[in-house]
Design a protein around this motif. Structure first.
Motif, PDB file in Angstrom:
ATOM      1  N   ASN A 135      22.242   9.913   3.191  1.00 44.22           N
ATOM      2  CA  ASN A 135      22.719   9.107   2.053  1.00 44.22           C
ATOM      3  C   ASN A 135      21.607   8.750   1.064  1.00 44.22           C
ATOM      4  OD1 ASN A 135      25.409   8.931   3.164  1.00 44.22           O
ATOM      5  ND2 ASN A 135      24.624   7.374   4.589  1.00 44.22           N
ATOM      6  N   ASP A 136      20.475   9.472   1.182  1.00 50.68           N
ATOM      7  CA  ASP A 136      19.351   9.268   0.251  1.00 50.68           C
ATOM      8  C   ASP A 136      18.879   7.809   0.216  1.00 50.68           C
ATOM      9  OD1 ASP A 136      19.031  11.974  -1.430  1.00 50.68           O
ATOM     10  OD2 ASP A 136      21.144  11.639  -0.997  1.00 50.68           O
ATOM     11  N   TRP A 137      18.845   7.188   1.397  1.00 51.69           N
ATOM     12  CA  TRP A 137      18.381   5.807   1.483  1.00 51.69           C
ATOM     13  C   TRP A 137      17.699   5.596   2.820  1.00 51.69           C
ATOM     14  CZ3 TRP A 137      19.165   1.656   4.811  1.00 51.69           C
ATOM     15  CH2 TRP A 137      18.680   0.414   4.357  1.00 51.69           C
ATOM     16  N   VAL A 138      16.624   4.788   2.822  1.00 53.59           N
ATOM     17  CA  VAL A 138      15.944   4.427   4.050  1.00 53.59           C
ATOM     18  C   VAL A 138      15.409   3.004   3.892  1.00 53.59           C
ATOM     19  CG1 VAL A 138      13.733   5.398   3.247  1.00 53.59           C
ATOM     20  CG2 VAL A 138      14.149   5.081   5.710  1.00 53.59           C
ATOM     21  N   ASN A 139      15.420   2.267   4.970  1.00 49.57           N
ATOM     22  CA  ASN A 139      14.984   0.880   4.924  1.00 49.57           C
ATOM     23  C   ASN A 139      13.459   0.807   4.893  1.00 49.57           C
ATOM     24  OD1 ASN A 139      14.726  -1.847   5.088  1.00 49.57           O
ATOM     25  ND2 ASN A 139      15.620  -2.073   7.132  1.00 49.57           N
ATOM     26  N   GLN A 140      12.915   0.227   3.839  1.00 52.99           N
ATOM     27  CA  GLN A 140      11.479  -0.042   3.771  1.00 52.99           C
ATOM     28  C   GLN A 140      11.249  -1.170   2.771  1.00 52.99           C
ATOM     29  OE1 GLN A 140       9.049   3.241   2.225  1.00 52.99           O
ATOM     30  NE2 GLN A 140      10.765   3.937   0.979  1.00 52.99           N
ATOM     31  N   GLN A 141      10.084  -1.795   2.854  1.00 49.51           N
ATOM     32  CA  GLN A 141       9.787  -2.948   2.002  1.00 49.51           C
ATOM     33  C   GLN A 141       9.284  -2.491   0.640  1.00 49.51           C
ATOM     34  OE1 GLN A 141       7.289  -6.020   3.756  1.00 49.51           O
ATOM     35  NE2 GLN A 141       6.464  -6.568   1.737  1.00 49.51           N
ATOM     36  N   ASP A 193       0.815  -1.221   0.000  1.00 47.94           N
ATOM     37  CA  ASP A 193       0.000   0.000   0.000  1.00 47.94           C
ATOM     38  C   ASP A 193       0.847   1.269   0.000  1.00 47.94           C
ATOM     39  OD1 ASP A 193      -2.385  -1.331  -0.124  1.00 47.94           O
ATOM     40  OD2 ASP A 193      -2.792  -1.249   2.038  1.00 47.94           O
ATOM     41  N   HIS A 194       1.954   1.261   0.749  1.00 46.38           N
ATOM     42  CA  HIS A 194       2.724   2.503   0.844  1.00 46.38           C
ATOM     43  C   HIS A 194       3.436   2.855  -0.462  1.00 46.38           C
ATOM     44  CE1 HIS A 194       5.650  -0.648   1.900  1.00 46.38           C
ATOM     45  NE2 HIS A 194       6.594   0.185   1.462  1.00 46.38           N
ATOM     46  N   LEU A 195       3.497   1.896  -1.429  1.00 43.84           N
ATOM     47  CA  LEU A 195       4.104   2.175  -2.737  1.00 43.84           C
ATOM     48  C   LEU A 195       3.071   2.532  -3.804  1.00 43.84           C
ATOM     49  CD1 LEU A 195       6.789  -0.647  -3.060  1.00 43.84           C
ATOM     50  CD2 LEU A 195       7.064   1.644  -2.127  1.00 43.84           C
ATOM     51  N   LYS A 196       1.793   2.373  -3.504  1.00 47.24           N
ATOM     52  CA  LYS A 196       0.760   2.619  -4.517  1.00 47.24           C
ATOM     53  C   LYS A 196       0.628   4.107  -4.821  1.00 47.24           C
ATOM     54  CE  LYS A 196      -1.962  -1.551  -3.607  1.00 47.24           C
ATOM     55  NZ  LYS A 196      -3.228  -2.101  -3.103  1.00 47.24           N
ATOM     56  N   ASP A 197       0.101   4.371  -6.015  1.00 47.78           N
ATOM     57  CA  ASP A 197      -0.057   5.758  -6.472  1.00 47.78           C
ATOM     58  C   ASP A 197      -0.963   6.526  -5.520  1.00 47.78           C
ATOM     59  OD1 ASP A 197      -0.114   8.060  -7.991  1.00 47.78           O
ATOM     60  OD2 ASP A 197      -1.678   7.320  -9.333  1.00 47.78           O
ATOM     61  N   ALA A 198      -0.500   7.710  -5.130  1.00 47.94           N
ATOM     62  CA  ALA A 198      -1.283   8.532  -4.195  1.00 47.94           C
ATOM     63  C   ALA A 198      -1.637   9.889  -4.799  1.00 47.94           C
ATOM     64  CB  ALA A 198      -0.493   8.727  -2.898  1.00 47.94           C
ATOM     65  N   HIS A 199      -1.528  10.005  -6.129  1.00 45.25           N
ATOM     66  CA  HIS A 199      -1.743  11.303  -6.779  1.00 45.25           C
ATOM     67  C   HIS A 199      -3.183  11.470  -7.265  1.00 45.25           C
ATOM     68  CE1 HIS A 199       2.681  10.975  -6.964  1.00 45.25           C
ATOM     69  NE2 HIS A 199       2.646  12.296  -6.879  1.00 45.25           N
ATOM     70  N   TYR A 200      -4.137  11.037  -6.510  1.00 46.87           N
ATOM     71  CA  TYR A 200      -5.527  11.278  -6.890  1.00 46.87           C
ATOM     72  C   TYR A 200      -6.372  11.381  -5.619  1.00 46.87           C
ATOM     73  CZ  TYR A 200      -5.987   6.230  -6.043  1.00 46.87           C
ATOM     74  OH  TYR A 200      -5.972   4.975  -5.487  1.00 46.87           O
ATOM     75  N   LYS A 201      -7.505  12.017  -5.755  1.00 42.62           N
ATOM     76  CA  LYS A 201      -8.381  12.240  -4.615  1.00 42.62           C
ATOM     77  C   LYS A 201      -8.914  10.910  -4.088  1.00 42.62           C
ATOM     78  CE  LYS A 201     -12.360  15.036  -3.219  1.00 42.62           C
ATOM     79  NZ  LYS A 201     -13.410  15.974  -3.669  1.00 42.62           N
ATOM     80  N   GLY A 243      -0.120   5.072  -0.504  1.00 43.84           N
ATOM     81  CA  GLY A 243       0.930   6.072  -0.334  1.00 43.84           C
ATOM     82  C   GLY A 243       1.187   6.463   1.108  1.00 43.84           C
ATOM     83  N   VAL A 244       0.347   6.014   2.027  1.00 42.58           N
ATOM     84  CA  VAL A 244       0.510   6.352   3.441  1.00 42.58           C
ATOM     85  C   VAL A 244       1.740   5.610   3.982  1.00 42.58           C
ATOM     86  CG1 VAL A 244      -0.544   6.219   5.726  1.00 42.58           C
ATOM     87  CG2 VAL A 244      -1.960   6.750   3.722  1.00 42.58           C
ATOM     88  N   ASP A 245       2.517   6.295   4.778  1.00 38.12           N
ATOM     89  CA  ASP A 245       3.718   5.732   5.409  1.00 38.12           C
ATOM     90  C   ASP A 245       4.860   5.491   4.433  1.00 38.12           C
ATOM     91  OD1 ASP A 245       2.491   5.718   7.914  1.00 38.12           O
ATOM     92  OD2 ASP A 245       1.651   3.713   7.594  1.00 38.12           O
ATOM     93  N   TYR A 246       4.729   5.996   3.206  1.00 38.40           N
ATOM     94  CA  TYR A 246       5.858   5.896   2.284  1.00 38.40           C
ATOM     95  C   TYR A 246       6.987   6.807   2.764  1.00 38.40           C
ATOM     96  CZ  TYR A 246       8.769   6.722  -1.816  1.00 38.40           C
ATOM     97  OH  TYR A 246       9.845   6.864  -2.666  1.00 38.40           O
ATOM     98  N   LYS A 247       8.176   6.297   2.792  1.00 40.13           N
ATOM     99  CA  LYS A 247       9.344   7.073   3.212  1.00 40.13           C
ATOM    100  C   LYS A 247      10.113   7.517   1.967  1.00 40.13           C
ATOM    101  CE  LYS A 247       9.692   4.240   7.387  1.00 40.13           C
ATOM    102  NZ  LYS A 247      10.483   3.185   8.083  1.00 40.13           N
ATOM    103  N   TYR A 248      10.254   8.827   1.824  1.00 36.50           N
ATOM    104  CA  TYR A 248      10.916   9.405   0.656  1.00 36.50           C
ATOM    105  C   TYR A 248      12.431   9.342   0.884  1.00 36.50           C
ATOM    106  CZ  TYR A 248      11.701  12.873  -3.076  1.00 36.50           C
ATOM    107  OH  TYR A 248      12.092  13.532  -4.226  1.00 36.50           O
ATOM    108  N   PRO A 249      13.153   8.487   0.140  1.00 32.88           N
ATOM    109  CA  PRO A 249      14.577   8.261   0.420  1.00 32.88           C
ATOM    110  C   PRO A 249      15.430   9.523   0.460  1.00 32.88           C
ATOM    111  CG  PRO A 249      13.782   6.581  -1.072  1.00 32.88           C
ATOM    112  CD  PRO A 249      12.675   7.585  -0.933  1.00 32.88           C
ATOM    113  N   HIS A 250      15.078  10.523  -0.336  1.00 35.18           N
ATOM    114  CA  HIS A 250      15.901  11.734  -0.386  1.00 35.18           C
ATOM    115  C   HIS A 250      15.796  12.575   0.884  1.00 35.18           C
ATOM    116  CE1 HIS A 250      16.758  10.760  -4.504  1.00 35.18           C
ATOM    117  NE2 HIS A 250      15.474  10.831  -4.845  1.00 35.18           N
TER     118      HIS A 250
END
Length: 427
Positions: A381-387, A354-362, A370-377
């Motif tokens: 070091n522009d990296w974060v641990n996530q599935q 779910d956290h990788l799914k598209d979140a650009h719509y109402k 898109g909830v709980d997605y961690k933006y690596p940047h």
């Protein structure tokens, strides 16, 4: 003046098309369009002689729409206006626009509203990649279909049809073609039916009949009319593919002299297309991540050879062959993508997390997308641990690094460090 055989033998209905059955076979997309008379504009791209014009002609014939052919490079806007007027007066017109990648802005602007209305069904033909060479405005209004070189069996089917057709073909010449000549003609043309049929016609019309009135076509006659030499005089029909196989296995086995020998056989036969294509395959299949720079230089060598043509094309290709043969080898990338494809084709995968799914719509947030997605940047070091993999295959490993070159040694170290961080239970 009589039209060439390849022109005369063009199919007039969808069932007569040779090859491209993934598009025109029963139940396939273009066949469905024709059966339902729900045509949409399309772009057909692929090598010369593979049936782009034949598909357009057959679509028009099967639907009984008027069929017109123009060239985007040489025909003017005035010719397009004539076709548009015809469509206005008599209804839908199927327009084959050859070299559509050469379409200029004035012609494009004229065509766009006609495509929107459907008064012109545009079938664009090109040898160029449409995703690169064709304007997005045209691409967005068309479906894009790739056509592939015909197989030797496809070519033989078309040749036999031409030899038994008394109206448009060569049946009246009572042709007897030797098996090795037919086999060579079907393979040496590299899937180009136009070249095969026109060479056949030249062979037939330039050969005197025997005392019984038959025209006997030998391998030597086909070689002369194609201006290409057969790789072997064997009768099993496998020589062409044996040489290509031996070339790849020699490079894979790091035998430079053997690789140059088999490449020379292809060059002597005038089969530059097969040699260039096979070298590209070898570079990425057998050398791959062990030496990515060699892959890039092979692409450059093939581009140079394509522009130079024979005999000079042999020089950049020899550079590539020697480097590929002497390079460290790795097939890890091919094995990795094949492993991933195997899982996909067998249904061995799950939903996108779910956290990788598209979140650009109402409403996406309400669904948890898109909830709980961690933006690596946003992290050091522009990296974060996530599935990233679906739960069902979260421990999958497709890439198995090798250590046959410094590049992949470095990739292996990075890959294993990241896997330890993201999948600690696997270690």
């Amino acid at each position: 003046m009589q039209q060439p055989l390849a022109y005369r033998m063009r199919p007039t209905k969808i069932e007569d098309i040779v090859g491209q059955q993934d598009l025109v076979g029963p139940g396939k997309i273009i066949n469905r369009m024709v059966q339902a008379k729900m045509l949409s504009s399309m772009i057909l791209y692929g090598p010369p002689g593979t049936g782009k014009t034949s598909i357009a002609s057959a679509i028009a014939g099967s639907t009984e729409y008027a069929f017109r052919t123009l060239n985007a490079a040489t025909d003017s806007k005035k010719e397009l206006q004539i076709v548009a007027e015809e469509a206005k007066m008599s209804g839908t017109v199927v327009l084959l626009l050859d070299e559509i990648h050469r379409l200029d802005k004035a012609k494009q602007d004229f065509l766009l509203p006609l495509l929107e209305k459907g008064s012109i069904i545009l079938i664009g033909a090109t040898t160029e990649n449409p995703y690169i060479s064709i304007n997005p405005a045209i691409r967005s209004r068309t479906q894009i279909f790739e056509v592939h070189p015909l197989t030797p069996d496809d070519i033989i089917q078309a040749i036999q049809r031409a030899l038994t057709d008394s109206q448009n073909g060569l049946a009246n010449y009572h042709v007897k073609i030797a098996n090795d000549a037919l086999d060579f003609l079907s393979k040496a043309t590299n899937g180009d039916l136009r070249t095969a049929l026109n060479a056949l016609e030249l062979a037939v019309k330039s050969t005197n009949g025997d005392s019984d009135g038959n025209v006997n076509i030998s391998l030597a006659i086909i070689e002369e009319c194609l201006q290409r030499k057969s790789l072997s005089s064997d009768k099993n029909g496998d020589a062409h593919y044996d040489v290509i196989s031996a070339l790849q296995k020699s490079i894979r086995g790091s035998d430079t002299d053997a690789a140059l020998h088999y490449a020379s056989r292809l060059i002597a036969a005038g089969d530059l297309v097969s040699l260039m294509r096979r070298l590209l395959v070898i570079a990425y299949e057998d050398i791959g991540l062990a030496n990515p720079a060699a892959c890039a230089r092979t692409v450059s060598a093939v581009d140079a050879a394509r522009q130079l043509g024979l005999p000079e094309a042999r020089i950049p290709l020899a550079n590539a062959i020697i480097e590929l043969a002497l390079s460290p080898k790795s097939n890890s990338a091919m094995s990795a993508i094949d492993g991933a494809l195997s899982d996909v084709k067998t249904g061995n995968f799950g939903d996108v997390p779910d956290h990788l799914k598209d979140a650009h719509y109402k409403g996406a947030t309400d669904l948890g997308h898109g909830v709980d997605y961690k933006y690596p940047h946003d992290y050091p070091n522009d990296w974060v641990n996530q599935q990233y993999l679906p739960d069902k295959i979260k421990r999958a490993q497709y890439y198995i690094p090798k250590e046959n070159g410094k590049i992949e040694q470095r990739l292996k170290a990075q890959y294993e460090q990241l896997r330890k961080a993201t999948r600690p239970n696997n270690y």
